[in-house]
Design an enzyme around this catalytic site. Structure first.
Site, PDB file in Angstrom:
ATOM      1  N   HIS A   1     -24.102  46.111  77.836  1.00  0.00           N
ATOM      2  CA  HIS A   1     -25.305  46.980  77.679  1.00  0.00           C
ATOM      3  C   HIS A   1     -26.389  46.055  77.795  1.00  0.00           C
ATOM      4  O   HIS A   1     -26.190  44.471  76.897  1.00  0.00           O
ATOM      5  CB  HIS A   1     -24.892  47.616  76.486  1.00  0.00           C
ATOM      6  CG  HIS A   1     -25.417  48.197  76.131  1.00  0.00           C
ATOM      7  ND1 HIS A   1     -27.326  48.081  75.183  1.00  0.00           N
ATOM      8  CD2 HIS A   1     -25.417  49.768  75.782  1.00  0.00           C
ATOM      9  CE1 HIS A   1     -27.632  49.547  75.123  1.00  0.00           C
ATOM     10  NE2 HIS A   1     -26.610  50.233  75.567  1.00  0.00           N
TER      11      HIS A   1
ATOM     12  N   ASP B   1     -18.779  42.435  71.154  1.00  0.00           N
ATOM     13  CA  ASP B   1     -19.712  44.351  71.324  1.00  0.00           C
ATOM     14  C   ASP B   1     -18.582  45.226  71.537  1.00  0.00           C
ATOM     15  O   ASP B   1     -18.108  45.466  72.765  1.00  0.00           O
ATOM     16  CB  ASP B   1     -20.415  43.881  72.490  1.00  0.00           C
ATOM     17  CG  ASP B   1     -21.007  45.412  72.537  1.00  0.00           C
ATOM     18  OD1 ASP B   1     -20.519  46.143  72.044  1.00  0.00           O
ATOM     19  OD2 ASP B   1     -22.210  45.638  72.972  1.00  0.00           O
TER      20      ASP B   1
ATOM     21  N   GLN C   1     -18.381  50.135  72.261  1.00  0.00           N
ATOM     22  CA  GLN C   1     -17.679  51.834  73.099  1.00  0.00           C
ATOM     23  C   GLN C   1     -15.443  51.395  72.753  1.00  0.00           C
ATOM     24  O   GLN C   1     -14.737  52.319  73.176  1.00  0.00           O
ATOM     25  CB  GLN C   1     -17.786  51.642  74.279  1.00  0.00           C
ATOM     26  CG  GLN C   1     -18.924  51.388  74.787  1.00  0.00           C
ATOM     27  CD  GLN C   1     -19.221  53.156  74.764  1.00  0.00           C
ATOM     28  OE1 GLN C   1     -18.401  54.206  74.236  1.00  0.00           O
ATOM     29  NE2 GLN C   1     -20.789  53.182  74.311  1.00  0.00           N
TER      30      GLN C   1
ATOM     31  N   LYS D   1     -21.246  56.111  66.867  1.00  0.00           N
ATOM     32  CA  LYS D   1     -20.497  56.357  67.444  1.00  0.00           C
ATOM     33  C   LYS D   1     -19.516  56.697  67.312  1.00  0.00           C
ATOM     34  O   LYS D   1     -18.077  56.652  68.257  1.00  0.00           O
ATOM     35  CB  LYS D   1     -20.515  55.160  68.684  1.00  0.00           C
ATOM     36  CG  LYS D   1     -21.932  54.835  69.706  1.00  0.00           C
ATOM     37  CD  LYS D   1     -21.553  53.447  70.748  1.00  0.00           C
ATOM     38  CE  LYS D   1     -22.941  52.994  70.976  1.00  0.00           C
ATOM     39  NZ  LYS D   1     -23.753  54.216  72.324  1.00  0.00           N
TER      40      LYS D   1
ATOM     41  N   CYS E   1     -28.586  52.000  79.908  1.00  0.00           N
ATOM     42  CA  CYS E   1     -28.986  50.554  79.948  1.00  0.00           C
ATOM     43  C   CYS E   1     -28.052  49.716  80.136  1.00  0.00           C
ATOM     44  O   CYS E   1     -27.241  48.445  79.264  1.00  0.00           O
ATOM     45  CB  CYS E   1     -28.761  50.434  77.934  1.00  0.00           C
ATOM     46  SG  CYS E   1     -29.661  51.775  77.365  1.00  0.00           S
TER      47      CYS E   1
HETATM   48  N1  PLP Z   1     -23.191  47.727  73.663  1.00  0.00           N
HETATM   49  C1  PLP Z   1     -22.689  49.317  74.091  1.00  0.00           C
HETATM   50  C2  PLP Z   1     -21.216  48.839  74.830  1.00  0.00           C
HETATM   51  C3  PLP Z   1     -23.219  50.450  73.787  1.00  0.00           C
HETATM   52  O1  PLP Z   1     -22.948  51.377  74.900  1.00  0.00           O
HETATM   53  C4  PLP Z   1     -24.098  50.670  73.475  1.00  0.00           C
HETATM   54  C5  PLP Z   1     -24.709  52.043  72.749  1.00  0.00           C
HETATM   55  O2  PLP Z   1     -24.776  53.116  73.906  1.00  0.00           O
HETATM   56  C6  PLP Z   1     -24.543  49.488  72.576  1.00  0.00           C
HETATM   57  C7  PLP Z   1     -24.015  47.754  72.153  1.00  0.00           C
HETATM   58  C8  PLP Z   1     -26.141  49.637  71.540  1.00  0.00           C
HETATM   59  O3  PLP Z   1     -25.534  50.307  70.317  1.00  0.00           O
HETATM   60  P1  PLP Z   1     -26.813  50.875  69.905  1.00  0.00           P
HETATM   61  O4  PLP Z   1     -27.641  51.381  69.826  1.00  0.00           O
HETATM   62  O5  PLP Z   1     -26.215  51.959  68.545  1.00  0.00           O
HETATM   63  O6  PLP Z   1     -26.978  49.610  68.761  1.00  0.00           O
END
Ligand code: PLP
Length: 407
Positions: free
Chosen positions: A124, A201, A204, A227, A365
């Site tokens: 992401h 990270d 998900q 999430k 993203c």
């Molecule tokens: N990393 C992953 C794999 C994600 O799916 C997301 C959000 O969709 C993020 C990071 C970013 O999360 P946040 O916008 O809640 O900081």
């Protein structure tokens, strides 16, 4: 999960009974954000009605109560992640802020010109851009783990990327586009053989599969509250004490200091060193409520049910001629990205919306990943434990109609 259990769960999420364009809402955009159960919304109300005072600073009753609740929430997060030390959990605004914190502070302490950072092709933007900013600031190089045609990371190629210049590896536990569950335990083991720390990270992963940071031996693990059925604007960074003690604060301000004079400031101990300013103590307590709610259902049970939903949906979707599922890893989470023939994903998403079905379209993203696949984007359906096979059947009817209209 039994039908009765799912019905009971659904009754705890009032938004699921909403209508959009006079159609019952089918919410398949859970990878973007999840809906909130009543207990989380009630906790937010209750905290504002009964517990609101700035924490850590006051000697008065309410402030002490609020402080206790915030610190108890930290304990809940630590336990949920399998961490043994409460101080190793830092509250952040979410995954993005947590990665920025590590990229900045770790970069300050340990990185110099010529060093390298390893990420993967399926990240992401939140796990790309903060590292690129560090690379630009300090003259580092970003190296990227490739994947195979199923969307699985190539571990042999990964091992070859690691060398004396590699300072940190940062990878997603689960891809938000492909649903791939990466073998992060193995990725960490390989990096640790060369004494390289790893950030995972978990945005998900935490809502969908059991996570144990000690078993993984993760150096840093991050996730977002929204999430996992919690509020927006709160998330957490888990970091091993040795790393959190070795890196400087990310932001300066109140709370993160031990002493301040105009000549010199000394910093507070963990976890406060990384929590400048008034923390989101309302959000933290509501996040704890969400985690306890998930725990009460059982993350193993959730994982098994969502796997059933994902497999059912995949099988049914392949009934459609021209269906192309993007991401077919052996280990997959509750995310299905797809394209149909030459139809643009945006058109499918727009028409599904008019039929009451919320899916996401675009690059999610993860533009470098989408570019590497030479596709314009995908349509993404992502499930949660309140979704049902009946909803998937309705989605299928709608999708067939939409495809017919657009072909
Ligand atoms: N990393 C992953 C794999 C994600 O799916 C997301 C959000 O969709 C993020 C990071 C970013 O999360 P946040 O916008 O809640 O900081």
């Amino acid at each position: 999960m039994t039908k009765e259990k799912i019905e009971q769960i659904r009754s705890e999420f009032p938004i699921l009974t909403e209508q959009v364009y006079k159609k019952p809402l089918i919410y398949f955009d859970n990878a973007a954000t999840t809906q909130k159960p009543k207990c989380v919304v009630e906790q937010i109300n209750s905290a504002y009605y009964h517990l609101n005072a700035n924490i850590h600073r006051g000697v008065h009753y309410l402030s002490q109560k609020a402080t206790e609740a915030h610190e108890a929430a930290r304990q809940t997060v630590a336990e949920f992640l399998g961490a043994t030390k409460r101080e190793e959990v830092i509250f952040t605004r979410g995954t993005t802020e947590a990665i920025n914190l590590v990229a900045f502070s770790f970069g300050e302490a340990f990185c110099k010109t010529g060093d390298e950072i390893v990420i993967s092709v399926l990240e992401h933007h939140s796990n790309i851009v903060p590292w690129q900013m560090l690379c630009e600031r300090k003259g580092l190089k970003l190296r990227v783990i490739p994947m195979n045609e199923k969307g699985e990371l190539e571990l042999d190629e990964y091992a070859k990327l690691l060398n004396d210049k590699t300072k940190i590896v940062s990878v997603a536990h689960v891809s938000n586009v492909l649903g791939t569950v990466n073998p992060v335990k193995e990725i960490i083991r390989i990096a640790h053989e060369k004494n390289i720390p790893v950030l995972v990270d978990g945005a998900q992963a935490v809502p969908h599969i059991p996570v144990d940071v000690i078993d993984l031996d993760a150096d840093f693990y991050v996730f977002s509250g929204h999430k996992i059925y919690g509020p927006t604007g709160i998330g957490a960074l888990y970091g091993k004490e040795k790393w959190l003690n070795a890196i400087p604060p990310y932001q300066g301000g109140g709370e993160m200091i031990a002493t301040v004079s105009f000549e010199k400031t000394t910093y507070n101990e963990l976890p406060f060193k990384f929590e400048a300013g008034t923390p989101d103590y309302i959000g933290s307590t509501a996040l704890a409520t969400a985690l306890n709610y998930v725990k009460s259902i059982g993350i193993e049970e959730i994982a098994a049910y969502e796997k059933e939903l994902t497999e059912y949906a995949t099988k049914r979707m392949l009934e459609i001629e021209g269906m192309r599922i993007i991401g077919t890893a052996d280990e997959k989470s509750a995310v299905i990205s797809f394209l149909v023939g030459k139809i643009h994903p945006y058109d499918i998403g727009m028409l599904l919306d008019k039929l009451g079905i919320a899916v996401r379209t675009g690059h999610h993203c993860a533009q470098p990943l989408i570019d590497s696949l030479s596709i314009p984007g995908t349509v993404r359906a992502s499930f949660a434990f309140y979704n049902t096979k009946e909803e998937i059947d309705s989605f299928m009817e709608a999708l067939k109609r939409v495809v017919m209209m657009l072909s």
